[in-house]
Design a protein around this motif. Structure first.
Motif, PDB file in Angstrom:
ATOM      1  N   VAL A  66      -6.174  -2.977  11.742  1.00  0.00           N
ATOM      2  CA  VAL A  66      -5.178  -3.174  12.793  1.00  0.00           C
ATOM      3  C   VAL A  66      -4.119  -4.183  12.363  1.00  0.00           C
ATOM      4  O   VAL A  66      -2.925  -4.015  12.626  1.00  0.00           O
ATOM      5  N   ASP A  67      -4.547  -5.256  11.679  1.00  0.00           N
ATOM      6  CA  ASP A  67      -3.595  -6.288  11.265  1.00  0.00           C
ATOM      7  C   ASP A  67      -3.014  -6.040   9.873  1.00  0.00           C
ATOM      8  O   ASP A  67      -2.401  -6.925   9.279  1.00  0.00           O
ATOM      9  N   LYS A  68      -3.240  -4.828   9.338  1.00  0.00           N
ATOM     10  CA  LYS A  68      -2.636  -4.376   8.080  1.00  0.00           C
ATOM     11  C   LYS A  68      -3.142  -5.117   6.841  1.00  0.00           C
ATOM     12  O   LYS A  68      -2.525  -5.040   5.773  1.00  0.00           O
ATOM     13  N   VAL A  69      -4.261  -5.828   6.950  1.00  0.00           N
ATOM     14  CA  VAL A  69      -4.856  -6.467   5.774  1.00  0.00           C
ATOM     15  C   VAL A  69      -5.601  -5.393   4.981  1.00  0.00           C
ATOM     16  O   VAL A  69      -6.484  -4.726   5.527  1.00  0.00           O
ATOM     17  N   PRO A  70      -5.262  -5.184   3.713  1.00  0.00           N
ATOM     18  CA  PRO A  70      -5.915  -4.124   2.939  1.00  0.00           C
ATOM     19  C   PRO A  70      -7.374  -4.457   2.624  1.00  0.00           C
ATOM     20  O   PRO A  70      -7.680  -5.527   2.096  1.00  0.00           O
ATOM     21  N   LEU A  71      -8.268  -3.547   2.970  1.00  0.00           N
ATOM     22  CA  LEU A  71      -9.689  -3.704   2.672  1.00  0.00           C
ATOM     23  C   LEU A  71     -10.174  -2.478   1.912  1.00  0.00           C
ATOM     24  O   LEU A  71      -9.972  -1.345   2.362  1.00  0.00           O
ATOM     25  N   SER A  72     -10.811  -2.697   0.768  1.00  0.00           N
ATOM     26  CA  SER A  72     -11.337  -1.570  -0.001  1.00  0.00           C
ATOM     27  C   SER A  72     -12.443  -2.048  -0.924  1.00  0.00           C
ATOM     28  O   SER A  72     -12.575  -3.242  -1.204  1.00  0.00           O
ATOM     29  N   GLU A 115      -4.935 -18.900   0.389  1.00  0.00           N
ATOM     30  CA  GLU A 115      -5.086 -18.237  -0.905  1.00  0.00           C
ATOM     31  C   GLU A 115      -4.986 -16.718  -0.810  1.00  0.00           C
ATOM     32  O   GLU A 115      -4.577 -16.054  -1.766  1.00  0.00           O
ATOM     33  N   SER A 116      -5.384 -16.150   0.319  1.00  0.00           N
ATOM     34  CA  SER A 116      -5.336 -14.697   0.480  1.00  0.00           C
ATOM     35  C   SER A 116      -5.304 -14.339   1.962  1.00  0.00           C
ATOM     36  O   SER A 116      -5.562 -15.186   2.826  1.00  0.00           O
ATOM     37  N   GLN A 117      -4.986 -13.073   2.234  1.00  0.00           N
ATOM     38  CA  GLN A 117      -4.993 -12.598   3.615  1.00  0.00           C
ATOM     39  C   GLN A 117      -6.425 -12.484   4.117  1.00  0.00           C
ATOM     40  O   GLN A 117      -7.302 -11.990   3.411  1.00  0.00           O
ATOM     41  N   CYS A 118      -6.659 -12.939   5.325  1.00  0.00           N
ATOM     42  CA  CYS A 118      -7.998 -12.889   5.908  1.00  0.00           C
ATOM     43  C   CYS A 118      -8.023 -11.882   7.054  1.00  0.00           C
ATOM     44  O   CYS A 118      -7.210 -11.965   7.983  1.00  0.00           O
ATOM     45  N   GLU A 119      -8.949 -10.943   6.975  1.00  0.00           N
ATOM     46  CA  GLU A 119      -9.084  -9.940   8.024  1.00  0.00           C
ATOM     47  C   GLU A 119      -9.622 -10.583   9.302  1.00  0.00           C
ATOM     48  O   GLU A 119     -10.643 -11.270   9.283  1.00  0.00           O
TER      49      GLU A 119
END
Length: 257
Positions: free
Chosen positions: A177-183, A214-218
């Motif tokens: 939903v918040d566009k954070v890439p998860l894979s 440091e990085s995007q957090c879901e």
């Protein structure tokens, strides 16, 4: 001499059996649950270990060359690799691959920017190749389809292969939903013809160790999450030989407060 060689191989194989990790797990929210359901696995010993340690081997070999220059033999190079890492497994894979390819070709391979561990482990005869393989999803379920934020979601699927599969990869990606890439990319070992299944867990709890500086957090916000799973021969998206997409499956789940 032969007794010593057998002893070394027994120790190394024991280390492989005790340490089989995912191919490249990018997200801590995605975990493979247990061992994949299968019938008649080809029975690979060194393929998973070669793939899993490939990045380490590349980094250490390049560091050794930077420090010592190009060495005279594979034995010289890989002895330093083993000494620097303290790993007999890395030393063995380095020696085997270097001897198989030749020192010059092995060093060229280390310097490639587009390292594809499956392809190169196939090239060094650690992993089997099957360019006539196939795999089609028979069932695919996302459970539960609706859950409270912070819950765990299970991805259950079964696929069928008529001709067996080559050494490959499974990619699971989530459109958040918040566009954070998860894979996550997981190794799929070569299989004989048969029916196979797997289960992947998605933890929708925020990662307490994620540092937003440091990085995007879901954040796992309320809404719909689309899930895609791709089964591939070789590494998904690779331009190297022995690579292709077998099949793709889609599903979704929703989170509420």
């Amino acid at each position: 001499m032969y007794k010593s060689l057998i002893l070394v191989l027994v120790v190394l194989i024991g280390a492989v059996a005790a340490d089989k990790r995912p191919l490249k797990l990018q997200s801590s929210h995605i975990q493979r649950i247990g061992k994949p359901l299968h019938q008649g696995n080809v029975g690979l010993d060194w393929c998973p270990q070669c793939i899993d340690t490939w990045d380490d081997i590349v980094q250490v070999v390049l560091d050794v060359i930077l420090q010592y220059g190009v060495l005279d033999t594979c034995g010289d190079l890989c002895a330093i690799v083993e000494s620097k890492t303290g790993s007999g497994v890395l030393g063995f894979i380095c020696n085997f691959g270097c001897d198989f390819l030749g020192l010059d070709e092995f060093i060229k391979l280390m310097n490639k920017a587009d390292i594809d561990p499956i392809y190169y482990c196939e090239k060094m005869n650690f992993c089997p190749i099957n360019d006539n393989g196939d795999a089609k999803f028979k069932s695919f379920a996302v459970l539960p389809a609706r859950a409270k934020m912070g819950s765990k979601i299970a991805i259950d699927f079964v696929y069928v292969s008529k001709n067996g599969t080559g050494t490959g990869e499974m990619i699971l990606s989530i459109q958040t939903v918040d566009k954070v890439p998860l894979s996550a990319g997981l190794l799929v070992e070569a299989q004989k013809p048969g029916t196979y299944g797997d289960r992947i867990a998605i933890d929708t709890s925020p990662d307490p160790e994620c540092d937003p500086t440091e990085s995007q957090c879901e954040e796992w916000l309320q809404g719909v999450y689309n899930v895609t799973v791709i089964l591939c021969n070789g590494q998904c998206g690779s331009h190297h030989p022995h690579s292709a997409i077998y099949d793709t499956a889609h599903g979704s789940f929703s989170l509420y407060e």
